[in-house]
Scaffold this active site. Structure first.
Site, PDB file in Angstrom:
ATOM      1  N   HIS A 131       0.825  -1.210   0.000  1.00 57.95           N
ATOM      2  CA  HIS A 131       0.000   0.000   0.000  1.00 57.95           C
ATOM      3  C   HIS A 131       0.859   1.260   0.000  1.00 57.95           C
ATOM      4  O   HIS A 131       0.437   2.295  -0.479  1.00 57.95           O
ATOM      5  CB  HIS A 131      -1.048   0.005   1.108  1.00 57.95           C
ATOM      6  CG  HIS A 131      -0.612  -0.601   2.387  1.00 57.95           C
ATOM      7  ND1 HIS A 131      -0.859  -1.897   2.733  1.00 57.95           N
ATOM      8  CD2 HIS A 131       0.075  -0.061   3.389  1.00 57.95           C
ATOM      9  CE1 HIS A 131      -0.342  -2.139   3.911  1.00 57.95           C
ATOM     10  NE2 HIS A 131       0.233  -1.044   4.338  1.00 57.95           N
ATOM     11  N   CYS A 144      -9.071   1.540 -15.981  1.00 58.08           N
ATOM     12  CA  CYS A 144      -8.414   2.367 -14.961  1.00 58.08           C
ATOM     13  C   CYS A 144      -7.257   1.663 -14.252  1.00 58.08           C
ATOM     14  O   CYS A 144      -6.794   2.111 -13.220  1.00 58.08           O
ATOM     15  CB  CYS A 144      -9.435   2.860 -13.930  1.00 58.08           C
ATOM     16  SG  CYS A 144     -10.204   1.531 -13.007  1.00 58.08           S
TER      17      CYS A 144
HETATM   18  C1  PEP Z   1      -7.307  -2.558 -10.741  1.00 58.97           C
HETATM   19  O1  PEP Z   1      -7.395  -3.628 -10.129  1.00 58.97           O
HETATM   20  O2  PEP Z   1      -6.910  -2.464 -11.919  1.00 58.97           O
HETATM   21  C2  PEP Z   1      -7.668  -1.293 -10.079  1.00 58.97           C
HETATM   22  C3  PEP Z   1      -7.728  -0.174 -10.751  1.00 58.97           C
HETATM   23  O3  PEP Z   1      -7.871  -1.327  -8.753  1.00 58.97           O
HETATM   24  P1  PEP Z   1      -6.706  -1.439  -7.653  1.00 58.97           P
HETATM   25  O4  PEP Z   1      -5.399  -1.254  -8.345  1.00 58.97           O
HETATM   26  O5  PEP Z   1      -7.006  -0.403  -6.657  1.00 58.97           O
HETATM   27  O6  PEP Z   1      -6.919  -2.840  -7.160  1.00 58.97           O
END
Ligand code: PEP
Ligand code: MG
Length: 743
Positions: A359, A668
């Protein structure tokens, strides 16, 4: 005389001697021998070449000084230095490791007590006392000599530093480390080390009673801090388990044993800091030797508590300033600490244990802070203030780089800055390909600090607001009012541009402190994210209420992460709709979307598209679950590629189905921020991309430079001919470079 009194008197005499700037070591040796009632006291110092040299003695032949030398591991002195252990031997000369040195004249002395002298984990020498009578030294005597060894660290370190050629070569030569790039970029600057407190400068206290009072206050502050942690854990998922862990920790904190030893040393004349530091270094030593995982945990708890106690003793003292451009080195790093360091001005970060920093990496990315993970042994090899180069593009850290390398990297840094300046002009330009195809480039965000990037890079909105990041940063769940205030700030900053708020996505690599027990053995696929929200609807509803309150009548978009079945999405949507009925004014428009990151959803896509107002592909998780490849495992980084034929087929079909259903689709995951991937996605007609803010301008530049019809033709040919290749990246990359597309 009791040993406590002996120790106090000895420390006081040593303090007086050392206060006179250059008291010779032989004088210290004489005082130590006299006070400890031993016939011999000798001091050995570590010299270049890993050799321990007798530098002062009281009781051995003076001509041995400067002559008697032992390698690390050789003889009893070398053994003590090699193992870091105190040796307490009634009959030293019959010990198998004993090495006879005739020049010392040590034949008459049977008993030996040897203690290594260390500072900040670095071996500096060994102090030895010897007696004629064969006897085991009492525990208190060993304790006293260990305290004396702490005092000796100062003159021995000064001696090593002052001597011509006496500097430890290992700490001056360049060192090269390879790690995993967690955030690309370049930083050049002096090293600062996380968790490395400077050795306490005040080792002895003038007024032991006052020092005891300081210690007692710090202990109370430390305990209060732990109580607060426990009180705050009530809101966490699996609160009971978390509380159990914290309660066990509190028991260790209450355990009088180690605190009594700390207090005993303060009574003997040490400063509170020096006494706690000694406890911490003892624990560190013990940890080296313990294999049992349960015991290691307990010992680690004590080390952690000692750290807290040192912090409590320092409470109120401002942290020392961070030099400009500093690179932070850490063994492990939590998100709150990273934010704290960022606030103090670091320019890059290197963490030894990358997986634990999962994180922290997300936050570093959000802050556009170059970061490397998995860089083994870097902390031990560095000294605060060393110059370092963090080359995030190549995944390497260079400590104490030679001058030619420094010059080359400084040139690269200047070029980078010039390129960034050129790109800055792009911020106001619309995102378009050379042939005029429009794109929507949005940013991923999670911290208030990132909102300014919206305008700086000219983004069209926030395509993913990770709501868990602010909580990870604070180390706890925020209440409704705190959340509402944060989300309102985000909407204010977006000033009418869309913001896709994602509900809490905790679990996997995003754990709140002490929540490890939540995820089970395989946290990425465990009880995480929306699963927690649906099983603890009160938690999810509080967040949904906060979002609705923050909107205060403005349009609101909310999406749910880790949806595995349409039924889960429908259930989550129902909670949101129910909350909407309770909040006044309701949002002008409420859009409810789903992340697509669990492969099972791909076979329910039509019914999902009927239920959702928008969808967003989370390619980070989707790739990890498609290829069964942990996204955080350094060994798998780059092994499976989004630019592989099956993934391109999948994304293309997804884009077509969404277009047919007239449901907006975006992507994303981190891949959206790679210019080459962005070009490919555009060919697949995925033109709404959300990425970390630092990637927006480079992607805009690549899109504007590419001859799209030509790129499309190349991609289509490659896909037709792909056969069994695992990735099309190589030839696409070559095409882009040939055609001057900055990727
Ligand atoms: C993903 O899994 O691509 C995403 C955008 O979420 P995170 O990276 O927060 O798991
Ligand atoms: Mg995800």
């Amino acid at each position: 005389m009791t040993t406590g009194a002996m120790s106090r008197r000895l420390l006081a005499r040593l303090r007086d001697l050392m206060a006179r700037s250059a008291a010779p070591l032989s004088e210290l040796a004489a005082v130590i021998a006299a006070e400890m009632v031993s016939e011999v006291c000798s001091i050995y110092a570590l010299r270049p070449g890993e050799v321990l040299e007798l530098v002062a003695t009281h009781g051995l032949r003076p001509e041995a000084v400067g002559r008697t030398r032992l390698r690390i591991g050789e003889g009893l002195v070398g053994l003590s230095a090699a193992t870091g252990d105190t040796l307490n031997l009634p009959d030293a000369q019959n010990h198998p490791a004993f090495a006879y040195r005739p020049e010392t004249g040590e034949e008459p002395f049977a008993a030996l007590l040897a203690v290594p002298v260390r500072r900040a984990g670095r071996m500096l020498g060994v102090i030895v006392v010897q007696n004629r009578a064969a006897r085991l030294y009492a525990e208190d005597e060993a304790e006293t000599l260990e305290t004396v060894a702490m005092l000796l660290a100062e003159p021995l370190a000064a001696m090593a530093a002052n001597e011509p050629g006496g500097e430890d070569l290992a700490t001056t030569l360049p060192r090269h480390f390879v790690g995993t790039t967690l955030v690309a970029g370049l930083a050049i600057g002096p090293v600062v080390v996380h968790g490395l407190r400077p050795a306490p400068t005040r080792l002895l206290a003038d007024d032991p009673a006052r020092e005891q009072a300081r210690l007692a206050q710090a202990v109370a502050r430390m305990r209060h801090g732990i109580d607060q942690l426990i009180a705050a854990s009530g809101e966490l998922p699996a609160a009971a388990t978390t509380r159990d862990v914290l309660e066990a920790y509190r028991l260790v904190a209450e355990d009088a044993g180690w605190l009594r030893r700390v207090a005993g040393r303060v009574a003997a004349g040490l400063s509170a800091e020096a006494a706690v530091e000694r406890a911490a270094s003892e624990v560190r030593e013990r940890m080296r030797r313990i294999n049992d995982p349960y015991l290691r945990e307990r010992v680690a708890d004590i080390e952690d508590l000692a750290e807290r106690l040192l912090a409590a003793l320092e409470a109120g003292a401002p942290p020392p300033p961070v030099p400009p451009g500093a690179i932070l080195l850490a063994r492990r790093l939590g998100p709150a600490h990273l934010l704290d360091w960022h606030g103090r001005g670091i320019a890059g970060v290197v963490v030894e244990e990358a997986s634990a920093a999962g994180h922290a990496a997300i936050i570093a990315r959000a802050l556009a802070l170059p970061m490397l993970g998995g860089v083994r042994d870097a902390v031990a090899a560095a000294t605060a203030g060393d110059l370092a180069i963090l080359d995030g593009d190549e995944g390497q850290l260079i400590l104490r780089p030679p001058e030619d390398l420094q010059r080359a990297y400084l040139r690269a840094a200047r070029e980078r800055a010039a390129r960034a300046l050129a790109w800055a002009d792009l911020a106001q330009a619309p995102a378009r390909s050379r042939d005029g195809t429009p794109f929507r480039l949005m940013i991923n965000a999670g911290l208030a600090q990132e909102l300014a990037a919206l305008d700086r890079v000219g983004a069209e909105g926030i395509g993913l607001f990770r709501t868990e990041i602010a909580m990870l940063a604070r180390g706890r769940l925020l209440d409704v009012a705190e959340q509402a205030a944060l989300y309102a700030r985000v909407l204010d900053a977006a000033a009418g541009r869309p913001v896709l708020f994602r509900t809490l996505d905790l679990g996997g690599d995003k754990l709140l402190p002490d929540a490890d027990a939540v995820g089970g053995e395989n946290p990425a696929m465990g009880w995480r994210s929306l699963r927690v929200g649906l099983d603890r609807p009160a938690l999810l509803r509080r967040q949904l209420r906060a979002l609705l309150l923050a909107a205060g009548g403005r349009p609101l978009s909310v999406m749910f992460p880790m949806v595995a079945t349409v039924a889960e999405f429908v259930a989550a949507k129902a909670l949101l709709l129910a909350e909407r009925e309770r909040v006044r004014p309701p949002p002008a428009r409420l859009s409810i979307g789903s992340m697509i990151e669990v492969p099972a959803l791909l076979w329910q896509i039509d019914s999902l598209l009927e239920a959702a107002d928008f969808v967003s592909v989370g390619s980070n998780d989707l790739m990890q679950f498609l290829f069964a490849a942990d996204r955080g495992a350094p060994a798998l980084a780059g092994r499976y590629d989004i630019l592989s034929p099956p993934v391109l087929t999948l994304l293309e079909s997804l884009a077509r189905r969404a277009a047919a259903a007239r449901v907006p689709l975006s992507l994303c995951g981190e891949a959206a921020g790679e210019p080459l991937v962005a070009l490919v996605l555009a060919v697949l007609e995925i033109t709404t991309l959300s990425m970390n803010a630092a990637a927006v301008l480079p992607v805009k530049a690549a899109l504007a430079a590419a001859d799209f019809p030509a790129f499309r033709a190349v991609l289509e040919t490659l896909r037709r001919q792909a056969g069994d290749v695992a990735s099309l990246r190589g030839p696409l990359d070559a095409w882009a470079r040939e055609h001057d597309v900055p990727i």
